[in-house]
Design an enzyme around this catalytic site. Structure first.
Site, PDB file in Angstrom:
ATOM      1  N   GLY A  69     -40.817   7.132  -0.714  1.00 47.86           N
ATOM      2  CA  GLY A  69     -41.216   5.838  -0.173  1.00 47.86           C
ATOM      3  C   GLY A  69     -40.151   4.800  -0.414  1.00 47.86           C
ATOM      4  O   GLY A  69     -39.328   4.926  -1.321  1.00 47.86           O
ATOM      5  N   VAL A  76     -39.190   4.691  -4.145  1.00 45.89           N
ATOM      6  CA  VAL A  76     -39.939   5.595  -5.011  1.00 45.89           C
ATOM      7  C   VAL A  76     -39.464   7.020  -4.757  1.00 45.89           C
ATOM      8  O   VAL A  76     -39.359   7.451  -3.604  1.00 45.89           O
ATOM      9  CB  VAL A  76     -41.455   5.495  -4.756  1.00 45.89           C
ATOM     10  CG1 VAL A  76     -42.209   6.449  -5.674  1.00 45.89           C
ATOM     11  CG2 VAL A  76     -41.944   4.066  -4.967  1.00 45.89           C
ATOM     12  N   LYS A  91     -40.206   4.660  -9.731  1.00 45.16           N
ATOM     13  CA  LYS A  91     -39.972   3.520  -8.850  1.00 45.16           C
ATOM     14  C   LYS A  91     -38.726   2.788  -9.333  1.00 45.16           C
ATOM     15  O   LYS A  91     -38.640   2.390 -10.499  1.00 45.16           O
ATOM     16  CB  LYS A  91     -41.194   2.601  -8.890  1.00 45.16           C
ATOM     17  CG  LYS A  91     -41.175   1.433  -7.932  1.00 45.16           C
ATOM     18  CD  LYS A  91     -42.516   0.694  -8.049  1.00 45.16           C
ATOM     19  CE  LYS A  91     -42.635  -0.446  -7.070  1.00 45.16           C
ATOM     20  NZ  LYS A  91     -43.967  -1.104  -7.185  1.00 45.16           N
ATOM     21  N   GLU A 145     -47.701   8.358 -12.675  1.00 45.62           N
ATOM     22  CA  GLU A 145     -48.294   9.629 -12.266  1.00 45.62           C
ATOM     23  C   GLU A 145     -48.147   9.807 -10.759  1.00 45.62           C
ATOM     24  O   GLU A 145     -48.095   8.835 -10.001  1.00 45.62           O
ATOM     25  CB  GLU A 145     -49.772   9.693 -12.646  1.00 45.62           C
ATOM     26  CG  GLU A 145     -50.668   8.731 -11.890  1.00 45.62           C
ATOM     27  CD  GLU A 145     -52.145   8.943 -12.180  1.00 45.62           C
ATOM     28  OE1 GLU A 145     -52.620  10.087 -12.024  1.00 45.62           O
ATOM     29  OE2 GLU A 145     -52.818   7.963 -12.548  1.00 45.62           O
ATOM     30  N   VAL A 147     -49.816  10.945  -7.340  1.00 48.05           N
ATOM     31  CA  VAL A 147     -51.122  11.182  -6.726  1.00 48.05           C
ATOM     32  C   VAL A 147     -50.887  11.987  -5.450  1.00 48.05           C
ATOM     33  O   VAL A 147     -50.301  11.482  -4.488  1.00 48.05           O
ATOM     34  CB  VAL A 147     -51.845   9.862  -6.394  1.00 48.05           C
ATOM     35  CG1 VAL A 147     -53.210  10.157  -5.774  1.00 48.05           C
ATOM     36  CG2 VAL A 147     -51.995   9.003  -7.639  1.00 48.05           C
ATOM     37  N   ASP A 190     -53.408  -8.026  -4.531  1.00 49.29           N
ATOM     38  CA  ASP A 190     -52.838  -7.381  -3.341  1.00 49.29           C
ATOM     39  C   ASP A 190     -53.613  -6.108  -2.994  1.00 49.29           C
ATOM     40  O   ASP A 190     -53.027  -5.059  -2.722  1.00 49.29           O
ATOM     41  CB  ASP A 190     -51.360  -7.061  -3.564  1.00 49.29           C
ATOM     42  CG  ASP A 190     -50.608  -6.811  -2.251  1.00 49.29           C
ATOM     43  OD1 ASP A 190     -51.105  -7.241  -1.185  1.00 49.29           O
ATOM     44  OD2 ASP A 190     -49.529  -6.190  -2.288  1.00 49.29           O
ATOM     45  N   ASN A 195     -52.477   0.202  -0.925  1.00 55.45           N
ATOM     46  CA  ASN A 195     -52.464   0.205  -2.389  1.00 55.45           C
ATOM     47  C   ASN A 195     -53.653   0.944  -2.989  1.00 55.45           C
ATOM     48  O   ASN A 195     -53.939   0.805  -4.181  1.00 55.45           O
ATOM     49  CB  ASN A 195     -52.423  -1.229  -2.923  1.00 55.45           C
ATOM     50  CG  ASN A 195     -51.028  -1.823  -2.845  1.00 55.45           C
ATOM     51  OD1 ASN A 195     -50.046  -1.099  -2.703  1.00 55.45           O
ATOM     52  ND2 ASN A 195     -50.932  -3.138  -2.919  1.00 55.45           N
ATOM     53  N   ASP A 208     -49.912  -0.519  -7.719  1.00 56.09           N
ATOM     54  CA  ASP A 208     -49.067  -1.685  -7.451  1.00 56.09           C
ATOM     55  C   ASP A 208     -49.690  -3.005  -7.920  1.00 56.09           C
ATOM     56  O   ASP A 208     -50.277  -3.753  -7.138  1.00 56.09           O
ATOM     57  CB  ASP A 208     -48.716  -1.774  -5.967  1.00 56.09           C
ATOM     58  CG  ASP A 208     -47.501  -2.674  -5.740  1.00 56.09           C
ATOM     59  OD1 ASP A 208     -47.118  -3.399  -6.677  1.00 56.09           O
ATOM     60  OD2 ASP A 208     -46.941  -2.646  -4.636  1.00 56.09           O
TER      61      ASP A 208
END
Length: 482
Positions: A69, A76, A91, A145, A147, A190, A195, A208
């Site tokens: 990402g 990321v 990140k 972690e 996901v 946010d 997210n 985030d």
């Protein structure tokens, strides 16, 4: 406020100020979430280029893998933790120096610092876990972690929707996570589909916390911040730059739920200014008006989450979760039924008795009735019978008689036995099958086992049918008669 300025004008001025702040602080906008390179940005938001950071092959004990990402605050990558032998997400964002003259911290640096503070305060199964953080040369790194799954962006606007009961389960998990976060003094600020991660194992994770603020004094976390967030999911008070409370996050979560249940965003506009004014000034559309298949009661829950004034919304995640939870089982009852049973529900909804009742309400009734079949000549209800039960004819024809005289012929969609069912009084008429009759037998005791709202709706409906019968329902059409 001067007397010559109307409330609407004052709001317009405030919105204009927030738009300038939002669009002008490009660095602060670096707190947007990582997104896949090449993805389309929202036309209502400022278009910022994702950062193009060249990742090193290795940072400490982490071997850097493929990029998964990129966004306006960093990139990321997958990585291997060689010490603990596990795959993690790392990140990366540029180190930013504080401007000595203004005291401002670049947005990406501020987001990194905020996430570190949040990570130190939060440990919850529905919040992505941060394992490690640090600085490597000119890069900040945050180890989290992984996901395995996808964000809710894959199940919202313009895409295949999750089953209603599953969407509600996801939101309840988010309520639980936010309730925990708020009790720890942290407001996310946010909440949006991108997210919220839905794992392949069914887990739900909020991620985030880069633009979070404190609900109380927490070291390293500001209680106030610039106008940041994602326009389509920001609360009215967030747009206006007012002090925020927990209700702001629940408004944002409400916009996510609306999108998951309708396939469209709550408000749409071509420009940020137009969108901000709409969010602040226009009432949110009702769920059951946008998607008529949705229950009014669930629409009422969502309307509370989307109220303009924070005091009119849910004040805690626990409160919002408790309002949603009863609807999960209601919709599961419908959505997990075999197709043949769903077709039967649709068939019943076309009949007079069930006209206007939702899928959930019909499915709930089917859980408590007994299916009966009567041969031609058999009696469904005898005159003088006072047993509190109702027969809803789903197929076939029957005749109602009083004192040996034909009152009327009834068919599918008719209900017989209402006098005894409602009042416990002897039935003045008998009902006899003319053909094979299939019917649903409903007892008063069984009806009382339904959720209160559905119980009351059916009881009022049956009472109304009885009142029409008493007033001379013989003039009604056969398929609507008792």
């Amino acid at each position: 406020m001067p007397a010559s300025i109307s409330t609407a004008e004052a709001v317009a001025v405030a919105v204009d100020d927030r738009v300038k702040e939002y669009q002008g602080d490009a660095a602060a906008r670096q707190a947007a979430e990582p997104r896949k390179t090449g993805g389309k940005s929202d036309s209502s938001a400022p278009r910022l280029k994702p950062l193009d950071i060249k990742a090193p092959d290795r940072i400490g004990r982490y071997t850097i893998g493929k990029r998964i990402g990129s966004g306006t605050c960093g990139v990321v990558h997958l990585a291997e933790d060689e010490l603990l032998r596990r795959t993690v997400a790392i990140k990366l964002s540029p180190v930013g120096e504080t401007n000595i003259s203004t005291g401002k911290v670049p947005g990406a640096q501020r987001a990194y610092q905020t996430e570190i503070v949040a990570a130190g305060q939060l440990a919850h199964p529905n919040i992505v876990t941060v394992f490690d953080a640090g600085q490597y040369e000119d890069l900040n790194y945050l180890v989290m972690e992984v996901v395995e799954g996808s964000s809710l962006k894959e199940f919202g606007k313009g895409r295949e929707l999750l089953p209603v009961h599953r969407a509600l389960e996801v939101i309840v998990d988010c309520c639980t996570a936010l309730d925990y976060s708020h009790r720890r003094g942290i407001l996310h600020r946010d909440i949006k589909p991108a997210n919220i991660m839905l794992g392949k194992d069914g887990s739900v994770k909020i991620l985030d916390f880069g633009i979070a603020v404190g609900l109380r004094d927490i070291g390293g976390l500001n209680r106030h911040g610039p106008t940041l967030g994602t326009p389509n999911y920001m609360s009215p008070e967030q747009i206006l730059g007012h002090e925020l409370g927990a209700a702001s996050d629940f408004y944002s979560l409400g916009t996510v739920l609306f999108e998951m249940l309708t396939g469209r965003q709550l408000f749409k506009a071509r420009k940020v200014k137009e969108l901000f004014r709409t969010v602040v000034q226009q009432p949110a559309p009702r769920l059951d008006e946008v998607n008529p298949s949705m229950e009014k009661g669930l629409a009422d829950v969502l309307a509370k989450a989307l109220a303009k004034k924070p005091k009119d919304r849910f004040q805690s995640g626990r409160e919002m979760a408790q309002a949603i939870e009863p609807w999960i089982e209601n919709y599961r009852l419908v959505e997990e039924r075999p197709n043949a049973q769903l077709r039967f529900i649709r068939q019943l909804q076309k009949q007079a008795f069930f006209e206007g009742f939702s899928d959930v309400e019909v499915a709930r009734l089917l859980e408590i009735v007994t299916v009966r079949s009567f041969s031609a000549g058999e009696v469904l209800v005898a005159a003088g019978d006072a047993e509190r039960r109702l027969f809803i004819i789903t197929d076939g024809m029957a005749r109602r008689e009083r004192d040996g005289q034909l009152v009327e012929v009834v068919g599918e969609g008719a209900a017989v036995g209402a006098e005894a069912f409602v009042n416990g009084a002897p039935e003045p008429e008998s009902t006899q099958a003319m053909t094979t009759v299939n019917a649903l037998e409903l007892t008063s005791d069984a009806l009382s086992n339904l959720p209160p709202r559905i119980h009351l709706r059916y009881f009022r409906h049956i009472s109304s049918l009885l009142a029409r019968q008493s007033a001379g329902a013989a003039s009604l059409q056969p398929d609507c008669a008792l």
